[in-house]
Structures are given as C-alpha cells and as structure tokens.
Design a protein around this motif. Structure first.
Motif, PDB file in Angstrom:
ATOM      1  N   ASP A   8     -32.063 -34.070 -57.922  1.00 38.65           N
ATOM      2  CA  ASP A   8     -32.991 -32.958 -57.680  1.00 38.65           C
ATOM      3  C   ASP A   8     -33.525 -32.385 -58.985  1.00 38.65           C
ATOM      4  O   ASP A   8     -34.717 -32.079 -59.094  1.00 38.65           O
ATOM      5  CB  ASP A   8     -32.282 -31.855 -56.884  1.00 38.65           C
ATOM      6  N   ALA A   9     -32.655 -32.242 -59.983  1.00 39.99           N
ATOM      7  CA  ALA A   9     -33.073 -31.681 -61.274  1.00 39.99           C
ATOM      8  C   ALA A   9     -34.114 -32.578 -61.945  1.00 39.99           C
ATOM      9  O   ALA A   9     -35.093 -32.084 -62.526  1.00 39.99           O
ATOM     10  CB  ALA A   9     -31.866 -31.496 -62.186  1.00 39.99           C
ATOM     11  N   LEU A  10     -33.914 -33.880 -61.868  1.00 41.76           N
ATOM     12  CA  LEU A  10     -34.893 -34.798 -62.460  1.00 41.76           C
ATOM     13  C   LEU A  10     -36.227 -34.732 -61.728  1.00 41.76           C
ATOM     14  O   LEU A  10     -37.297 -34.690 -62.351  1.00 41.76           O
ATOM     15  CB  LEU A  10     -34.352 -36.229 -62.435  1.00 41.76           C
ATOM     16  N   LEU A  11     -36.171 -34.700 -60.391  1.00 42.98           N
ATOM     17  CA  LEU A  11     -37.407 -34.623 -59.608  1.00 42.98           C
ATOM     18  C   LEU A  11     -38.180 -33.349 -59.908  1.00 42.98           C
ATOM     19  O   LEU A  11     -39.409 -33.366 -60.048  1.00 42.98           O
ATOM     20  CB  LEU A  11     -37.086 -34.703 -58.114  1.00 42.98           C
ATOM     21  N   ARG A  12     -37.460 -32.219 -59.999  1.00 45.24           N
ATOM     22  CA  ARG A  12     -38.116 -30.933 -60.255  1.00 45.24           C
ATOM     23  C   ARG A  12     -38.808 -30.910 -61.600  1.00 45.24           C
ATOM     24  O   ARG A  12     -39.772 -30.164 -61.802  1.00 45.24           O
ATOM     25  CB  ARG A  12     -37.101 -29.790 -60.175  1.00 45.24           C
ATOM     26  N   ASN A  13     -38.330 -31.713 -62.516  1.00 43.61           N
ATOM     27  CA  ASN A  13     -38.915 -31.748 -63.857  1.00 43.61           C
ATOM     28  C   ASN A  13     -39.812 -32.967 -64.082  1.00 43.61           C
ATOM     29  O   ASN A  13     -40.219 -33.246 -65.207  1.00 43.61           O
ATOM     30  CB  ASN A  13     -37.798 -31.727 -64.905  1.00 43.61           C
ATOM     31  N   THR A  16     -38.350 -39.580 -64.150  1.00 39.58           N
ATOM     32  CA  THR A  16     -37.879 -40.756 -63.431  1.00 39.58           C
ATOM     33  C   THR A  16     -36.748 -41.392 -64.228  1.00 39.58           C
ATOM     34  O   THR A  16     -36.570 -41.099 -65.420  1.00 39.58           O
ATOM     35  CB  THR A  16     -39.007 -41.783 -63.272  1.00 39.58           C
ATOM     36  N   PRO A  17     -35.972 -42.275 -63.596  1.00 36.54           N
ATOM     37  CA  PRO A  17     -34.921 -42.969 -64.336  1.00 36.54           C
ATOM     38  C   PRO A  17     -35.456 -43.696 -65.566  1.00 36.54           C
ATOM     39  O   PRO A  17     -34.791 -43.754 -66.610  1.00 36.54           O
ATOM     40  CB  PRO A  17     -34.354 -43.947 -63.301  1.00 36.54           C
ATOM     41  N   VAL A  18     -36.671 -44.235 -65.461  1.00 40.00           N
ATOM     42  CA  VAL A  18     -37.258 -44.965 -66.587  1.00 40.00           C
ATOM     43  C   VAL A  18     -37.568 -44.024 -67.754  1.00 40.00           C
ATOM     44  O   VAL A  18     -37.245 -44.319 -68.910  1.00 40.00           O
ATOM     45  CB  VAL A  18     -38.538 -45.710 -66.156  1.00 40.00           C
ATOM     46  N   PRO A  28     -32.302 -48.234 -67.906  1.00 39.62           N
ATOM     47  CA  PRO A  28     -32.652 -47.483 -66.695  1.00 39.62           C
ATOM     48  C   PRO A  28     -31.623 -47.638 -65.579  1.00 39.62           C
ATOM     49  O   PRO A  28     -31.431 -46.728 -64.775  1.00 39.62           O
ATOM     50  CB  PRO A  28     -33.999 -48.089 -66.290  1.00 39.62           C
ATOM     51  N   LYS A  29     -30.932 -48.802 -65.551  1.00 39.20           N
ATOM     52  CA  LYS A  29     -29.913 -49.003 -64.520  1.00 39.20           C
ATOM     53  C   LYS A  29     -28.744 -48.034 -64.694  1.00 39.20           C
ATOM     54  O   LYS A  29     -28.107 -47.642 -63.714  1.00 39.20           O
ATOM     55  CB  LYS A  29     -29.413 -50.446 -64.559  1.00 39.20           C
TER      56      LYS A  29
END
Length: 252
Positions: A8-13, A16-18, A28-29
């Motif tokens: 959620d924290a990554l999405l809000r900011n 992406t994993p990359v 990225p894995k």
C-alpha cells in the motif's frame, strides 16, 4: 503472507517494484518477495524504503525491530523534556509553526495561550493553509462532561468552558478557509498534542494541575521508532471521534 502495508505504501507513492529496485540497486524480484512473501529486507534497504514512502520501519516491518532496539530509538526520539509548559522556549513554538510544510495539528481543551503568545497565529495558519499545509484544530466541546470535570479537578469551575468560548473568537476566522478544519471533541485528554510535520510537543496532563504547570516532551519522528507514532495515532483517533465546529464544515 503478503506485506500489505509495504504494498500500500508503495502504491500511494507511485512506486513499482522496478523503480524501487533501481533506486536501491537490487533485483526487482527481491522487491516482489518483500511484498508478496513478507521477506524482511536488510536494514540499509529498510531505511531507504521507509524514507521513500515516508513511513516508519516499525510500521512497514513490525517484527524487524527488536523491543530493545525500539526502546533505544524511542529514547532518541525525545529531543528535550521541559518540566512545565512555560519552560518551552517561545522561539521553539515559532520555529515549529513557521517551518511546517505538510501539516499542523493542535489537540487541546482550549489552548488559549497559543493565541496569547502568538498574536498573529490565525494569520500564520491561514498563510500555511494557502501553501497547502493541512491545519487541524481540535478543541474540547464546551458542553462536554470532560470539560466540566477538568474544571472541577483544577479547582476552577466553569473556567475551561469559558476559555474554549474565548478561543473560538479567534478560530472562527478560519471558517471556510481551505485546508483548515476546526473541530470539537469530547475526549478525556491525557495529553495535549501539538504536531508540526515530523515534530511534536506533547503536554502531559497531571491530575490537579493546569496544563501550564505540567511537563512537555519535544519529540521528533525517527525511522524505526514508535514513540512519535503512538501520539500521532492518538491524535488521529480523536480526529475520527470529533465533530466540525461549524455544520457546513466537513470533518478531516
């Protein structure tokens, strides 16, 4: 088990994993595993991610910080302890107010001293709100049982309600101002909280003593610490339970 807080924290900011992998120079894995398998990153990576998403390590990875380390960090979050509110330097209040860039939160019963020691407080709050700073003022409901009880405990029956009504003569000038919310709460306060971004002043309440004569902690948020977050969560709980001071205003 996935780490929903991290996801959620990554999405809000908008991360992406990359993009996270590029910033941290990892595969990225690995980032995918941190999210989908709740793998715990190395400390240096936790620090970097916490800074990217502006969250504490203890929130993103509750089990990663040992109780002993959390206690050490909590001690470091305490910048200064003042024996009474009157001992807090006047210029500290001014610095915290003027340097706030994202939010100002005031949780009190009345907090009349603020407008008395800073005559331009309302103008300053309006200016900050115009800059996009979120301003939240939480005052005691004048008719709440907690307010009447507080006055009895301090031996000043009726005074607290009068102070709230007096301070509202100032805060009424914030009515209709974007990014500002003035609300009433009926909470029994154990502390008054003054939040300025990642710093706060916490004025403890001591039975039988008015707030000016009770200790104040100056706290600064640190990654991995939870002392600041404890008081921040308390503030947010009161926000949720409060009601707008004016019917047309929508609660924060």
């Amino acid at each position: 088990m996935p780490n929903d807080r991290l996801r959620d924290a990554l999405l809000r900011n908008g991360l992406t994993p990359v993009t996270v992998a590029e910033k941290l120079s990892v595969d990225p894995k690995s980032v995918e595993r941190w999210m989908t398998q709740d793998r715990t990153p190395y400390p240096r990576h936790r620090h970097a991610i916490a800074a990217l998403v502006r969250e504490s390590e203890s929130y993103l990875w509750p089990r990663a910080v040992s109780p002993e380390k959390a206690a050490r960090i909590a001690r470091s979050e305490v910048v200064q302890v003042y024996p009474r509110r009157a001992a807090v330097p006047h210029d500290l209040w001014g610095r915290l107010l003027r340097n706030a860039a994202s939010q100002i939160g005031i949780l009190v019963y009345a907090g009349l001293f603020l407008v008395e020691q800073e005559p331009r407080l309302i103008q300053l709050l309006k200016a900050k709100a115009a800059e996009g700073v979120k301003v939240r003022i939480l005052l005691g409901d004048p008719d709440a049982e907690a307010i009447a009880l507080k006055s009895v405990e301090e031996g000043t029956v009726g005074v607290m309600k009068a102070k709230i009504e007096q301070v509202m003569q100032y805060y009424r000038h914030l009515r209709g101002v974007d990014n500002t919310h003035v609300s009433f709460h009926q909470t029994t306060l154990y502390n008054s909280i003054y939040r300025f971004d990642d710093e706060m002043l916490v004025n403890t309440h001591v039975y039988g003593f008015p707030a000016p004569h009770a200790p104040v902690m100056h706290i600064r948020k640190l990654s991995g610490g939870d002392l600041f977050d404890t008081y921040s969560d308390s503030f947010d709980r009161v926000v949720t339970a409060s009601r707008p001071a004016w019917p047309a205003e929508v609660a924060a």
